[in-house]
Design a protein around this motif. Structure first.
Motif, short mmCIF file in Angstrom:
data_model
loop_
_atom_site.label_atom_id
_atom_site.label_comp_id
_atom_site.label_asym_id
_atom_site.label_seq_id
_atom_site.Cartn_x
_atom_site.Cartn_y
_atom_site.Cartn_z
N LEU A 7 22.12 61.02 37.00
CA LEU A 7 23.68 60.33 36.72
C LEU A 7 23.68 59.40 35.87
O LEU A 7 23.15 58.16 36.04
CB LEU A 7 24.09 59.99 38.16
N ASP A 8 24.36 59.57 34.77
CA ASP A 8 24.41 58.60 33.56
C ASP A 8 26.03 58.51 33.36
O ASP A 8 26.47 59.65 32.79
CB ASP A 8 23.71 58.64 32.63
N PRO A 9 26.61 57.30 33.30
CA PRO A 9 28.08 57.41 32.61
C PRO A 9 28.28 57.86 31.26
O PRO A 9 29.29 58.25 30.99
CB PRO A 9 28.54 55.94 32.90
N THR A 62 21.57 52.51 31.42
CA THR A 62 21.37 53.68 32.07
C THR A 62 20.59 54.64 31.06
O THR A 62 19.64 55.28 31.37
CB THR A 62 22.45 54.42 32.99
N LYS A 63 21.32 54.62 29.92
CA LYS A 63 20.96 55.44 28.82
C LYS A 63 19.68 54.82 28.52
O LYS A 63 18.51 55.52 28.06
CB LYS A 63 22.09 55.44 27.94
N LYS A 64 19.56 53.62 27.94
CA LYS A 64 18.43 52.81 27.46
C LYS A 64 17.21 52.93 28.31
O LYS A 64 16.29 53.08 27.80
CB LYS A 64 18.88 51.43 27.15
N GLU A 65 17.54 52.60 29.47
CA GLU A 65 16.28 52.29 30.29
C GLU A 65 15.80 53.53 31.20
O GLU A 65 14.94 53.61 31.60
CB GLU A 65 16.63 51.29 31.32
N PHE A 70 24.01 63.99 33.90
CA PHE A 70 25.40 64.30 33.94
C PHE A 70 26.29 62.91 34.25
O PHE A 70 25.65 62.06 34.91
CB PHE A 70 25.75 65.26 35.31
N ASN A 71 27.66 63.01 34.06
CA ASN A 71 28.44 61.79 34.45
C ASN A 71 29.09 62.31 35.60
O ASN A 71 29.25 63.23 36.20
CB ASN A 71 29.25 61.28 33.21
N LEU A 72 29.69 61.20 36.28
CA LEU A 72 30.94 61.25 37.37
C LEU A 72 31.95 60.85 36.86
O LEU A 72 32.49 59.86 37.83
CB LEU A 72 30.16 60.46 38.73
N GLY A 73 32.46 61.35 35.80
CA GLY A 73 33.55 60.51 35.28
C GLY A 73 33.05 59.52 34.38
O GLY A 73 31.79 59.15 34.61
N THR A 74 33.63 59.05 33.23
CA THR A 74 33.05 58.11 32.53
C THR A 74 33.33 56.83 32.65
O THR A 74 32.65 56.02 31.97
CB THR A 74 33.83 58.45 31.04
N LYS A 75 34.11 56.40 33.67
CA LYS A 75 34.26 54.96 34.12
C LYS A 75 33.06 54.53 34.89
O LYS A 75 32.42 55.40 35.70
CB LYS A 75 35.75 54.91 34.95
N GLN A 76 32.73 53.30 34.80
CA GLN A 76 31.59 52.82 35.35
C GLN A 76 31.82 52.49 36.72
O GLN A 76 32.84 51.91 37.16
CB GLN A 76 31.25 51.42 34.72
N MET A 77 30.89 52.98 37.57
CA MET A 77 31.09 52.62 39.07
C MET A 77 29.78 51.88 39.60
O MET A 77 28.71 51.83 38.77
CB MET A 77 31.11 53.77 39.92
#
Ligand SMILES: C[S@@+](CC[C@H](N)C(=O)[O-])C[C@H]1O[C@@H](n2cnc3c(N)ncnc32)[C@H](O)[C@@H]1O
Length: 188
Positions: free
Chosen positions: A67-69, A101-104, A114-121
């Motif tokens: 899960l990655d924004p 999340t993407k980098k590490e 997958f995202n859970l929407g593009t806003k950060q939670m």
């Protein structure tokens, strides 16, 4: 039963991590929760789930996704049926986003993202939202607020510029975190 994996990516298990992770454990159940990459401070997470020193990168998982924004595709209940493991970054929210999340995590693993929407939670919010999708609810059926205000006393208010789930008319906020932030603001 779906398993939720938190790859701990902060240098320590900070008090806010313990609160968020305890919240996750309560919501998904400790038998469905695995903490990976916990190289120190494991005792603080005792009884919250399975704890592993190894990174999720060294586990031989099948039917896993991340899960990655910044992922392009959004997780749906139909897609979620294809997976047994849902991997999250145990990472502090940041504004502006540093895309950790993407980098590490997601760029270093070949699992679908997958995202859970593009806003950060926050991590706990993201896991709770993911569990609802796994249980069959569409993301667009969920209610959110786009920021959260914490009263720190003495006229000070901290704005957390992240997306929070609304349940029964109230934003779901990590139990104990409001008190911790208030205490920390007295020290600073
Ligand atoms: C506070 S977020 C970390 C965001 C971090 N600032 C970044 O740039 O990636 C903690 C974790 O929650 C999950 N998460 C948060 N918001 C998400 C979203 N909109 N979609 C998918 N996963 C999300 C991710 O697994 C992420 O690693």
């Amino acid at each position: 039963m779906a398993k939720f994996i938190i790859e701990h990516l902060e240098p320590e298990v900070y008090p806010w991590c313990v609160l968020e992770y305890a919240h996750i454990s309560k919501r998904v159940g400790k038998t469905n929760l695995i903490f990976t990459n916990v190289t120190k401070g494991a005792m603080k997470l005792k009884n919250l789930g399975e704890i592993k020193k190894e990174s999720v990168k060294s586990l031989k998982l099948k039917r896993a996704c991340i899960l990655d924004p910044s992922a392009v595709k959004t997780l749906t209940p139909e897609i979620a049926k294809r997976f047994d493991y849902f991997i999250f970054g145990g990472i502090l929210g940041d504004n502006p986003q540093r895309f950790r999340t993407k980098k590490e995590l997601s760029s270093k693993l070949s699992f679908p993202k997958f995202n859970l929407g593009t806003k950060q939670m926050s991590t706990d919010t993201a896991v709770i939202v993911c569990k609802k999708i796994v249980d069959g609810l569409d993301l667009n059926k969920l209610e959110f607020v786009e920021e959260y205000f914490v009263d720190e006393g003495k006229g000070l208010e901290r704005i957390l510029p992240y997306r929070y789930l609304v349940e029964a008319g109230e934003a779901v906020f990590t139990p104990g975190l409001r008190k911790l932030l208030k205490k920390q603001s007295r020290i600073l």
